[in-house]
Design an enzyme around this catalytic site. Structure first.
Site, PDB file in Angstrom:
ATOM      1  N   GLU A   1      57.799  54.580  35.217  1.00 45.45           N
ATOM      2  CA  GLU A   1      57.283  54.770  33.847  1.00 45.45           C
ATOM      3  C   GLU A   1      58.198  55.571  32.914  1.00 45.45           C
ATOM      4  OE1 GLU A   1      53.118  55.887  33.727  1.00 45.45           O
ATOM      5  OE2 GLU A   1      52.543  54.086  34.830  1.00 45.45           O
TER       6      GLU A   1
ATOM      7  N   GLU B   1      30.312  10.862  45.697  1.00 49.11           N
ATOM      8  CA  GLU B   1      31.348   9.879  45.998  1.00 49.11           C
ATOM      9  C   GLU B   1      31.776   9.115  44.761  1.00 49.11           C
ATOM     10  OE1 GLU B   1      30.095   7.569  49.332  1.00 49.11           O
ATOM     11  OE2 GLU B   1      30.108   9.338  50.647  1.00 49.11           O
TER      12      GLU B   1
END
Ligand SMILES: *[C@@H]1O[C@H](CO)[C@@H](O)[C@H](O)[C@H]1NC(C)=O
Ligand SMILES: *[C@@H]1O[C@H](CO)[C@@H](O)[C@H](O)[C@H]1NC(C)=O
Length: 531
Positions: free
Chosen positions: A197, A457
């Protein structure tokens, strides 16, 4: 229907074997032998505060802690350290360090749980912790967190940028060299974060270039096996300055970038309170892309390591929950390497407070169990490799609910939400087309509003066509006979069943309903190809 179960992918073997050292190949970190991807899924373990010792050794034996890390599913630890441990206090023992800070109770705890540590110097204690992690098969990234041992990070703490009161560049380089050399014969120490940082009033991108290149060369010269991990500016949020002037290839295949993100980053907490979650998340994601995400793309692509993110895990509020869902969704989508903040359940001393609880800790304050099982669950999918550059298999989609970290499974003709250790592979080739279970002729289908979604299906029917809707594509919807959208919906508090329901908030709508409701419809399609 047995066949379907065969399509549940068991991810747990994904990361088991690889050969060292690691290097990089475009945006991926890869192993040495097969050049297969190794994904870093780490936790941060603080060891850079005033006592200069990995936290928690007063609570549990180090091998228990390492075992816990492994059992929680991480493959690596980002272990923090302070420069002065090596350049100024290398002969200080743990006992001396704790005595000078009057940490008598903690020292007694170490004497009980890790008696061997008290007489070690702070630098040998670091090695003992590293060796225990390595014994458990964990990789280690050593993160130079500060110069002066102390809690990090503030704009004016003297450790923010080259030239600050406690940040002498030469002393820093010297520290990097010592540490890189020390672990030359410990191949499971796979990388070093050069500095955590960078920040403060002295920040300057030309100074950044100068020292980042020096630091990288120093580490590489001292130990050419290591990945060299480079931090951006503004608390590791931003690399935008690299768009104009990419970092020169200092050496081949070792450079990794790291960035950090928290709910409070750049004062954005409020966004989650005032905007619908998908608007806020879209905005944050774009910002991350602009500031750091671009690094994994294009001719200069390099790996990007999200080396800190996390949330306050106790009394988790809206901001934390939504930020985390958004960020974990991003990590899954990009399949970045990462390290969560943090492992530790508490501190010997932090900001002058003895025994301070770490509300962001994965472990509780006794270091004995997981602080927040929901948060732990949320990291499950991303602990595994989702994308593999070597894969010959086709890409599939995972139907992911990032807020809970759960995945949609096919179970006979039903679909349900479960954990992500085994998920179903779907194919969804185009918006408005079916979502088909790969290897079958079955597709996700609606059965009307409020009814369970099932497998059918008939993949060409209207009930089986799905689009990603809302401006930010967080909802998966089917258009019903009246032309209205029904969205996939899952209520985490109410069974594992997935239903179709009226889509919430399709238009950008900041109304109060919109702020709260659509999280049950928040799904992401995550592309994967690992088999
Ligand atoms: C640490 O060193 C002191 C002094 O040399 C010795 O008395 C003590 O027994 C040692 N303690 C351990 C746990 O090795
Ligand atoms: C950054 O540092 C360089 C070199 O020291 C200097 O010339 C430049 O003016 C600095 N830029 C800013 C914005 O301070």
């Amino acid at each position: 229907m047995k066949k379907i179960l065969g399509h549940l992918l068991l991810l747990s073997l994904a990361n088991l074997c690889f050969s060292l050292p690691l290097s990089t190949r475009s945006r991926w970190i890869v192993d040495d032998h097969s050049r297969a991807r190794v994904k870093l899924a780490c936790t941060n373990w603080a060891a850079h505060l005033e006592p200069m010792l990995a936290e928690g050794l007063d609570k549990k034996p180090v091998d228990h802690i390492a075992t816990h890390v492994k059992e929680m599913g991480y493959n690596c630890v980002r272990l923090t350290w302070a420069t002065y441990m090596f350049t100024r206090y290398a002969t200080t023992t743990v006992a001396q360090s704790f005595r000078s800070l009057e940490l008598h109770e903690a020292a007694d705890g170490i004497a009980r749980n890790n008696p061997g540590f008290l007489n070690l110097t702070v630098v040998d204690a670091q090695r003992a912790v590293v060796e225990e992690l390595v014994r458990k098969g964990l990789m280690v990234v050593l993160d130079n967190h500060v110069s002066q041992p102390m809690w990090c990070c503030g704009d004016h703490d003297g450790n923010g940028f080259f030239g600050d009161e406690n940040f002498d560049a030469n002393e820093w380089l010297h520290g990097l060299e010592i540490v890189a050399k020390r672990y030359k014969h410990t191949p499971m120490v796979v990388g070093m974060s050069m500095r955590n940082e960078l920040r403060g009033t002295l920040q300057n991108s030309s100074v950044w270039y100068k020292y980042v290149q020096k630091g990288a060369r120093t580490i590489h010269k001292a130990n050419p096996n290591l990945l060299v991990i480079v931090s951006g500016l503004h608390y590791d949020l931003s690399f935008e300055f690299l768009k104009q002037k990419p970092l020169k290839k200092i050496f081949k295949n070792k450079l990794v970038f790291e960035f950090h993100r928290y709910a409070f980053s750049t004062g954005q907490r409020n966004l989650w309170l005032t905007q619908p979650f998908h608007t806020a998340c879209d905005r944050i994601t774009r910002e991350i892309e602009k500031e750091a995400g671009f690094l994994i793309k294009g001719e200069n692509a390099a790996p990007l390591f999200a080396s800190e993110f996390g949330i306050k895990q106790v009394e988790m509020g809206r901001v934390e929950r939504l930020f985390l869902g958004c960020f974990v969704g991003y990590l899954a989508e990009m399949d970045l390497d990462w390290s969560v903040w943090a492992l530790q359940g508490g501190y010997y001393i932090r900001d002058g407070v003895r025994g301070l609880d770490e509300t962001y800790g994965m472990l509780d304050s006794d270091w004995s169990s997981i602080r927040n099982p929901d948060f732990h669950q949320q990291l499950q999918l991303i602990q595994h490799k989702i994308q593999e550059p070597n894969s010959k298999g086709p890409t599939y989609q995972i139907l992911y609910h990032p807020l809970s970290g759960r995945c949609i499974h096919a179970n006979n003709s039903e679909v349900e939400v479960g954990d992500c250790l085994g998920f179903s592979e779907w194919s969804h080739d185009e918006n408005g087309h079916s979502i088909q279970l790969i290897g079958t002729e079955l597709c996700l289908s609606t059965n009307g509003k409020g009814k369970a979604v099932t497998l059918s299906e008939d993949c060409n029917s209207r009930e089986s066509r799905w689009e990603l809707v809302s401006n930010t594509k967080f909802q998966v919807a089917n258009r019903d006979a009246n032309g209205d959208y029904l969205c996939l919906e899952w209520d985490p508090n109410n069974s594992s069943r997935v239903v179709a329901n009226k889509c919430f908030c399709l238009e950008q709508d900041a109304s109060i309903n919109c702020l709260h409701s659509p999280q049950t419809q928040w799904f992401k399609l995550i592309s994967g190809n690992v088999r």
